[in-house]
Every structure is written in structure tokens, then in C-alpha cells.
Write a protein that holds these residues in place. Sequence first.
Motif, PDB file in Angstrom:
ATOM      1  N   TYR A 151       2.465 -11.229  10.280  1.00  0.00           N
ATOM      2  CA  TYR A 151       1.555 -10.110  10.049  1.00  0.00           C
ATOM      3  C   TYR A 151       1.821  -9.025  11.098  1.00  0.00           C
ATOM      4  O   TYR A 151       1.797  -9.295  12.295  1.00  0.00           O
ATOM      5  N   THR A 157       3.508 -14.979  -0.929  1.00  0.00           N
ATOM      6  CA  THR A 157       4.193 -16.264  -1.167  1.00  0.00           C
ATOM      7  C   THR A 157       4.068 -16.717  -2.628  1.00  0.00           C
ATOM      8  O   THR A 157       5.045 -17.167  -3.228  1.00  0.00           O
ATOM      9  N   LEU A 162      -4.902 -20.904  -4.825  1.00  0.00           N
ATOM     10  CA  LEU A 162      -5.043 -19.965  -3.711  1.00  0.00           C
ATOM     11  C   LEU A 162      -6.493 -19.953  -3.274  1.00  0.00           C
ATOM     12  O   LEU A 162      -7.385 -19.922  -4.098  1.00  0.00           O
ATOM     13  N   SER A 199       5.133 -16.491   6.931  1.00  0.00           N
ATOM     14  CA  SER A 199       4.679 -15.099   6.797  1.00  0.00           C
ATOM     15  C   SER A 199       4.274 -14.588   8.176  1.00  0.00           C
ATOM     16  O   SER A 199       3.605 -15.299   8.928  1.00  0.00           O
ATOM     17  N   ARG A 219      -7.278  -8.635   1.070  1.00  0.00           N
ATOM     18  CA  ARG A 219      -8.175  -9.789   1.113  1.00  0.00           C
ATOM     19  C   ARG A 219      -9.582  -9.339   0.766  1.00  0.00           C
ATOM     20  O   ARG A 219     -10.066  -8.335   1.316  1.00  0.00           O
ATOM     21  N   ASP A 256      -1.547 -12.440  -0.955  1.00  0.00           N
ATOM     22  CA  ASP A 256      -0.492 -13.187  -0.270  1.00  0.00           C
ATOM     23  C   ASP A 256       0.760 -13.042  -1.137  1.00  0.00           C
ATOM     24  O   ASP A 256       0.668 -13.151  -2.366  1.00  0.00           O
ATOM     25  N   ARG A 290      -2.790  -8.595  -4.903  1.00  0.00           N
ATOM     26  CA  ARG A 290      -2.269  -9.800  -4.237  1.00  0.00           C
ATOM     27  C   ARG A 290      -2.877 -10.000  -2.844  1.00  0.00           C
ATOM     28  O   ARG A 290      -2.924  -9.060  -2.041  1.00  0.00           O
ATOM     29  N   GLN A 350       2.124  -7.803   5.347  1.00  0.00           N
ATOM     30  CA  GLN A 350       2.681  -9.155   5.450  1.00  0.00           C
ATOM     31  C   GLN A 350       4.189  -9.081   5.251  1.00  0.00           C
ATOM     32  O   GLN A 350       4.667  -8.395   4.342  1.00  0.00           O
ATOM     33  N   VAL A 376      -0.960  -6.655   1.653  1.00  0.00           N
ATOM     34  CA  VAL A 376      -1.744  -7.654   0.921  1.00  0.00           C
ATOM     35  C   VAL A 376      -3.218  -7.313   1.137  1.00  0.00           C
ATOM     36  O   VAL A 376      -3.578  -6.733   2.160  1.00  0.00           O
TER      37      VAL A 376
END
Length: 366
Positions: A302, A84, A61, A300, A112, A82, A80, A126, A110
Motif C-alpha cells: 500500500y 487480488t 471476500l 500487496s 473500501r 482488492d 473493487r 494498492q 481500491v
Amino acid sequence: MTDRVALLPSGFRDRLPPAAEAASALTRTLVDGFAARGYERVSPPLVEHEAGLASWLGKPLGGALFRTTDPTTGEGLALRPDITGQVARIAATRLAAAPRPLRLAYAGPVLRGRAGQLSPERELTQTGAELIGTDDVAALAELITTAVEALTAAGVSGLSVDLTTPDLVAELAAVPWPVSDLPGLLAALDGKDWGLLEIRERAPYRALLEAAGEAANALPLLAKIAPDLSARLAALAALLPGVRITIDPTERHGFEYHSWCAFSLFGHVNGQPLRAEIGRGGAYRVRHPDGTEERAAGVSLYVDMLVDAGLGASARRRIFLPEGTLTETGAQLRADGWATVQALSPDDSAEGCSHVWNGREAVAKG
Ligand SMILES: N[C@@H](Cc1c[nH]c[nH+]1)C(=O)O
């Protein structure tokens, strides 16, 4: 004190009425679109062991993670970035024996560690669909069609898809166009920097930058470099009538773990183009505990930018019920689809309501 209460870390926000409701209505619409195509919902946790988040996809990732410590065990955990990778974990472990292809859907926040180029947000909603067990042209066509249907139901129009080929440069660098510095070449292509492609061993890659744009123009140029890949992309485009398709064989941004084909989705709301991609997806590999890899593909979407563009607003009308309105009247209005706002004191006003109950009927506020 006010400052302390009001300020959130950069990239985080409160959603107020009506945007908070719009976000959940839109999420529901998108997940319903996945469900209509047979994708069943899973709900992985927000926090996991970092290795659990990263190790189930064929490639690592990318991006910075939010990390935290488990107050009970002292273990390091990660939030997390993401979903997936979590679906890949579920497919490789608890649902390893489930029949393939396996269709799973999800929705949730999610986080970041670093904001993206186009948006300051670091918490995003997501939602997506993963198809485990295949990554061929038919699989990608199903995912793109499913996403287009779900987004159309949510109110997005003029959808277009940009197809990209994440593995291609590394494959060309193996044979037939060897380079001494693959990361340097990738950086030059990422920046679409013709100057940096002047070095002799990199010169052939200029043809890749030219094989970009509308599919009808780009695919014949790509066919001269990678005929099989170009034919597969043409077959995919043929399965997506009515969707504008562009090709960008060197685009890698955000496609850290994808393989032969990935894509970004763009669209319009109320005739205006959205400022950034609405979603993305593509082919990838799920890594099983025994070391084998399984083909998979997913998409995915958003939700946040769609809410900001005004989608998902509730059609439900709000009616103010003055003090003394009969309990049964309120119940009947709610059964008829109204949201009722009961006055709790004689001073309460009908502020924020579209209608007022006058004792006999609903009267629109002037
Ligand atoms: N989760 C990826 C897209 C994707 C879903 N499935 C495969 N790829 C992203 O948001 O960039």
C-alpha cells in the motif's frame, strides 16, 4: 458554496503537489521491482459485477463494498476493494492456458466501504504481485523477497515480516481439539482473550497464543502443536536471511481468503517505525469455472502511508525562466533534467522554484 466544494466524503482526500507526484513515482518504483523479478503487469477495471469480484478466490471476500448501478443497463456493480480477486479471475479465464507458474503484477486504486482500524482512508493505492500455480515455501519466499527488494528501493528500511497461519485453528478444531462453537473460539483468539479461553474445550488453544513472537522462540512451541506447519515456516524463514521474522499463529485480521500461510510487512522510514503494516500477502486458492481450485500466492503493498512518511519526493530541480529567456535555453535545461517554469508575464515570480536563470546560468535561490 465553499463548504460544498471543499468537503469530501470521509476517508477520501485530494493529493496536492508534491505528494501526488510522489505517489506515482513510488508506485512506479514498486511495480518496477516486481517487473525485475518477472511479474508482468495487468490492469483490471475499477468496477465489476459483484460476483466477478468475489467468486474467483477459494473463500469469500470480507469487508464492506462500495456499490453502484450501471446507468446503461441498470445492473448492480461493485467497486473493487482488492485487486487480488481480479487477478484470480484473469488467471482462471483469459490466462487459463498460460504456462504456470504465472507471474502477474498490478497497481491502482481500491475502495473500501469501511475504513481500517489504523487509518481513516477508504481509497488506497494498492500495488502487488501474484504467483499463480504454486503456494509452497519457495513461492512465498520469492514473493516476500521481491517485496522487500521493491520496498528497499523505495526507501523503506528495517523490514520485518509477521507470519500467520490462517487455516490452522479450523484444522485443529476438526482434529485433535474439537470445539462446539468455532466462531466463538475464533473471536476469543482474535481478541487474545485468555478469560474466554478458560472453557475446557478451548483450553488447548492457549498454547497457540504462547507460540507467538520471534521465530526462533515461537517455532519450537508451534512444533509441539503442528510439527509439519512449523517445519515449513522454519524453511521459509531460512530462505529470508536478513529479515526479522515473527510468528503469530492466531492472527486472522484481513486474511479472509488465505490458506496455510499469510504475512504482514512492517518497516521504518528515516529511522522511524511506520504506524501500520505496509503490505500483506500469502497463500490462497484460485477457483476455476469448472470448480477446480489452483494454488496461488501473492503480496500487496500500500503506497499511501509511504507517501505520508515522505518517500517518493522528486529529486528534479525547478528553475524559473524570466520573460524573454530563449526557447533553446529552456529546451537545453529540460534535456539536462531540470523542470522549467517559464514566466508568462513580467509579474510572475519564482515562487516554488529552487533556482532562477540569470541569462547565463542557474542561480540557487537564497
Ligand atoms: N490482496 C491482499 C494480499 C494478497 C495478495 N495476494 C494474496 N494476498 C491484501 O491486500 O490484503
